[in-house]
Design an enzyme around this catalytic site. Structure first.
Site, mmCIF file in Angstrom:
data_model
loop_
_atom_site.group_PDB
_atom_site.id
_atom_site.type_symbol
_atom_site.label_atom_id
_atom_site.label_comp_id
_atom_site.label_asym_id
_atom_site.label_seq_id
_atom_site.Cartn_x
_atom_site.Cartn_y
_atom_site.Cartn_z
ATOM 1 N N THR A 194 0.382 -3.104 8.595
ATOM 2 C CA THR A 194 -0.966 -2.799 8.285
ATOM 3 C C THR A 194 -2.048 -3.586 8.706
ATOM 4 O O THR A 194 -1.762 -5.051 9.041
ATOM 5 C CB THR A 194 -1.263 -2.644 6.582
ATOM 6 O OG1 THR A 194 -2.602 -2.719 6.602
ATOM 7 C CG2 THR A 194 -0.970 -4.236 6.183
ATOM 8 N N SER A 195 -3.229 -3.115 9.220
ATOM 9 C CA SER A 195 -4.268 -4.141 9.833
ATOM 10 C C SER A 195 -4.913 -4.901 8.718
ATOM 11 O O SER A 195 -5.334 -6.034 8.827
ATOM 12 C CB SER A 195 -5.367 -3.262 10.515
ATOM 13 O OG SER A 195 -5.924 -2.550 9.551
ATOM 14 N N GLN A 219 0.858 -1.310 -0.096
ATOM 15 C CA GLN A 219 -0.028 -0.035 0.017
ATOM 16 C C GLN A 219 1.023 1.295 0.014
ATOM 17 O O GLN A 219 0.389 2.317 -0.018
ATOM 18 C CB GLN A 219 -1.090 0.175 1.276
ATOM 19 C CG GLN A 219 -1.874 -1.176 1.375
ATOM 20 C CD GLN A 219 -2.483 -1.434 2.696
ATOM 21 O OE1 GLN A 219 -1.817 -1.704 3.611
ATOM 22 N NE2 GLN A 219 -3.630 -0.979 2.795
ATOM 23 N N ASN A 220 2.271 1.079 -0.051
ATOM 24 C CA ASN A 220 2.997 2.068 0.100
ATOM 25 C C ASN A 220 3.331 2.872 -1.178
ATOM 26 O O ASN A 220 3.483 1.809 -2.268
ATOM 27 C CB ASN A 220 4.291 1.787 1.016
ATOM 28 C CG ASN A 220 4.137 1.485 2.383
ATOM 29 O OD1 ASN A 220 3.002 1.762 2.875
ATOM 30 N ND2 ASN A 220 4.812 0.623 3.043
ATOM 31 N N HIS A 248 -1.341 1.501 -4.763
ATOM 32 C CA HIS A 248 -1.669 2.803 -4.614
ATOM 33 C C HIS A 248 -0.780 3.772 -5.148
ATOM 34 O O HIS A 248 -0.748 4.794 -4.933
ATOM 35 C CB HIS A 248 -1.499 3.267 -2.989
ATOM 36 C CG HIS A 248 -2.925 2.829 -2.306
ATOM 37 N ND1 HIS A 248 -2.624 2.381 -0.884
ATOM 38 C CD2 HIS A 248 -3.739 2.024 -2.553
ATOM 39 C CE1 HIS A 248 -3.864 2.151 -0.294
ATOM 40 N NE2 HIS A 248 -4.620 1.675 -1.158
#
Length: 240
Positions: free
Chosen positions: A187-188, A97-98, A115
């Site tokens: 991350t969750s 996600q980074n 992302h």
């Protein structure tokens, strides 16, 4: 089930196809902030709100370069963390996600950036021009502009109000469904599209573990176990 070490529940030599979903937490040791919490970007960066929304374009291009460009420069100076290198050494495929490209710098080859990336730039006039390329090419001018048509350029990150890359999502789902060990690190994994990756992996037979220094609430039922600890230490020990 909360455990102290990843080695305890998922010894490295038992798995041949490791896939890791990573979030902002894995890059904190490189000097980057997470988004939420008392020290998160939402609270500390006054430009963060302007840098997140596509509907504010083009008036917020300066904020995009300040926030995302600034984040990328910090990452470039610091380099990948021990956790990034551990995943690369283990040959894990990565869904991140980074937008900092630290996984690639660590040597990971199968990296899906859901992302986008602050290491790339794109032309604001997407319909007419459509250029996308290295950030350095746009930053040859001040303010940054498209080297192909001279229109303003922006970091190639996905903003609120924009569609995620369908090809990246398809690849992410494929990697999750083909692994035998699925790790969520920093991350969750509770926000879509990340929220359906652990269930996808588990349904396909993978063992799923969440590595989280500051867990929020009970363990997500998609995971078999959770390691409460610093990813830098947890992954280094596991990969070794």
């Amino acid at each position: 089930m909360d455990v102290k070490t990843l080695v305890e529940v998922a010894p490295r030599d038992r798995f041949t196809r490791v896939c890791a979903l990573t979030g902002a937490g894995i890059s904190v040791a490189a000097g980057l902030s997470t988004f939420r919490g008392p020290d998160g970007l939402w609270r500390l960066s006054p430009e963060m709100e302007r840098a997140m929304h596509a509907q504010l374009l083009p008036s917020n291009v300066d904020a995009l370069w300040s926030v995302w460009g600034g984040m990328f420069h910090v990452a470039a100076r610091s380099g990948p963390t021990a956790a990034h290198r551990a995943l690369a050494d283990a040959g894990a495929s990565v869904i991140t996600q980074n937008v900092d490209e630290l996984h690639q710098r660590a040597g990971s080859h199968d990296v899906v950036e859901i992302h986008g990336s602050a290491g790339r730039a794109r032309c604001l006039d997407e319909d007419f021009c459509g250029w996308i390329g290295p950030r350095e090419e746009a930053e040859r001018t001040d303010p940054p502009q498209c080297p192909q048509c001279a229109e303003p350029a922006r970091p190639a990150v996905v903003l609120f109000g924009e569609m995620l890359d369908p090809e990246a999502l398809t690849t992410a789902r494929k990697l999750a469904s083909e692994c035998d060990l699925f790790l969520a690190v920093g991350t969750s994994g509770r926000v879509a599209p990340a929220s359906w990756l652990a269930p996808t992996a588990r349904e396909a037979g993978a063992y799923c573990v969440n590595v989280d220094l500051y867990p929020d609430g009970p363990l997500d039922p998609a995971f078999h176990a959770r390691v409460v600890g610093d990813a830098q230490e947890v992954l280094t020990e596991w990969a070794r």
